[in-house]
Design an enzyme around this catalytic site. Structure first.
Site, PDB file in Angstrom:
ATOM      1  N   CYS A 217       0.818  -1.206   0.000  1.00  0.00           N
ATOM      2  CA  CYS A 217       0.000   0.000   0.000  1.00  0.00           C
ATOM      3  C   CYS A 217       0.857   1.263   0.000  1.00  0.00           C
ATOM      4  O   CYS A 217       0.508   2.267  -0.625  1.00  0.00           O
ATOM      5  CB  CYS A 217      -0.943   0.004   1.186  1.00  0.00           C
ATOM      6  SG  CYS A 217      -0.112  -0.068   2.803  1.00  0.00           S
TER       7      CYS A 217
ATOM      8  N   HIS B 254      -1.987   1.795   7.256  1.00  0.00           N
ATOM      9  CA  HIS B 254      -2.279   1.656   5.829  1.00  0.00           C
ATOM     10  C   HIS B 254      -1.952   2.969   5.130  1.00  0.00           C
ATOM     11  O   HIS B 254      -2.083   4.051   5.712  1.00  0.00           O
ATOM     12  CB  HIS B 254      -3.762   1.325   5.664  1.00  0.00           C
ATOM     13  CG  HIS B 254      -4.182   0.951   4.281  1.00  0.00           C
ATOM     14  ND1 HIS B 254      -3.456   0.127   3.471  1.00  0.00           N
ATOM     15  CD2 HIS B 254      -5.292   1.312   3.551  1.00  0.00           C
ATOM     16  CE1 HIS B 254      -4.078  -0.028   2.311  1.00  0.00           C
ATOM     17  NE2 HIS B 254      -5.188   0.681   2.340  1.00  0.00           N
TER      18      HIS B 254
ATOM     19  N   ASN C 182      -8.571   4.050  -2.229  1.00  0.00           N
ATOM     20  CA  ASN C 182      -7.910   2.884  -1.653  1.00  0.00           C
ATOM     21  C   ASN C 182      -7.303   2.047  -2.783  1.00  0.00           C
ATOM     22  O   ASN C 182      -7.518   2.336  -3.970  1.00  0.00           O
ATOM     23  CB  ASN C 182      -8.923   2.061  -0.848  1.00  0.00           C
ATOM     24  CG  ASN C 182      -8.256   1.179   0.187  1.00  0.00           C
ATOM     25  OD1 ASN C 182      -7.034   1.066   0.253  1.00  0.00           O
ATOM     26  ND2 ASN C 182      -9.058   0.526   1.010  1.00  0.00           N
TER      27      ASN C 182
END
Length: 337
Positions: free
Chosen positions: A119, A285, A305
């Site tokens: 990520c 994240h 995302n």
């Protein structure tokens, strides 16, 4: 069998009710029906939850969270220089970059990091891609694969890394181009296939684990440039602090990379303005903030995302703005192309 489903629903409702009614909250397992029911029915939440992951997938989902927030903060304190953004008097109250820069298709794109804790590379590569287009320097995809596999100073690939280090690498050595898995976009497209993270989706099931691909400093077969000649370098990297300064940075230059704390309730996000409501801490994240606005009186950041478009609100989510929700306003990184 006829009575089983109503009884199960009753049990879920009762367990969730106990979480509100008792002095010691009833423990709700991450991704459980009880947790989803609690969010949607028993508290005054500003968002809606739903089934994104199966309850037995929690260990695999934790592997997607590729930012150690404590280490990331320490890294930023040592390495990150902060930009002083001049805030204008006419700063808009709502901002969506897809309206201001409609020529930049990447602003609408949701990538998929697959079953890899990359990520930190995705949130960085995506913002770099957008900013290159916004600056009028070309319509290219910056390769998350190159950052994840080859930036050894950035972290540990699929086992996590630091967004600020990715931006520094972009400035110091450059990053090659590369789109999503299965495309012929750029020098080094992502090598890990999209996978069905979710309960309903169109991709193959995600594998139980994924190792970081080897760093291969070579462009795909048939690409016109060499790896070294394809490198795109940034001019500088920096952090941004303060709500107004982050807003101004988005309006002037485009999306930024953010790291934030993830609790189990976030994994079930479907719509609305997310605020941590219940659940255990799961990890850190990295994502891409693209804009901001207000919904039903709640200020939010608009965020992309990297769990493909089947997650959340077609791959996007909104999170409360102005209160450093889950530390999302304290870990902002970006740079100039």
């Amino acid at each position: 069998m006829f009575f089983q489903r109503p009884i199960m629903k009753l049990c879920v409702a009762l367990c969730a009710f106990l979480a509100v009614a008792t002095a010691t909250p009833f423990h709700m397992e991450p991704l459980s029906d009880a947790q989803i029911f609690y969010i949607n029915n028993l508290v005054n939440a500003t968002w809606k939850a739903g089934r994104n992951f199966h309850p037995d997938e929690i260990r695999r989902v934790r592997g997607l969270l590729g930012v150690n927030m404590k280490e990331n903060r320490a890294y930023n304190r040592l390495h990150l220089k902060y930009k002083q953004v001049q805030v204008s008097n006419d700063l808009p109250t709502d901002f969506d970059p897809r309206t201001k820069w409609p020529q930049c298709a990447s602003l609408n794109e949701i990538r998929d990091q697959a079953n890899c804790g990359s990520c930190w590379a995705f949130g960085s590569a995506e913002a770099m891609t957008d900013r290159i287009c916004i600056a009028g320097l070309g319509d290219v995809h910056i390769s998350a694969e190159d950052i994840n596999d080859c930036c050894k100073s950035c972290g540990m690939g699929c086992n996590g890394g630091y967004p600020a280090a990715a931006w520094e690498w972009y400035v110091d050595t450059g990053v090659v181009t590369g789109g999503q898995y299965g495309t012929n976009e750029g020098c080094m497209p992502y090598s890990l296939p999209h996978c069905d993270h979710h309960t309903t989706g169109k991709y193959q099931p995600c594998p139980a684990s994924t190792k970081t691909p080897k760093c291969v400093k070579k462009c795909r077969t048939g690409y016109a440039k060499s790896y070294s000649n394809d490198k795109t370098r940034g001019k500088k990297s920096y952090g941004v602090r303060g709500v107004q300064q982050i807003m101004q940075e988005l309006v002037d230059n485009g999306p930024v990379t953010a790291a934030f704390d993830v609790y189990s309730d976030f994994l079930s996000y479907k719509s609305g303005v997310y605020q941590h409501t219940t659940g255990s801490y799961e990890g850190g994240h990295a994502v891409k903030i693209i804009g901001y606005g207000t919904e039903s009186g709640k200020d939010y950041w608009l965020v992309a995302n990297s769990w493909n478009e089947d997650w959340g609100d077609k791959g996007f989510f909104k999170i409360a703005k102005g209160k450093n929700e889950c530390s999302i306003e304290s870990e902002i990184v970006s740079g100039d192309p």
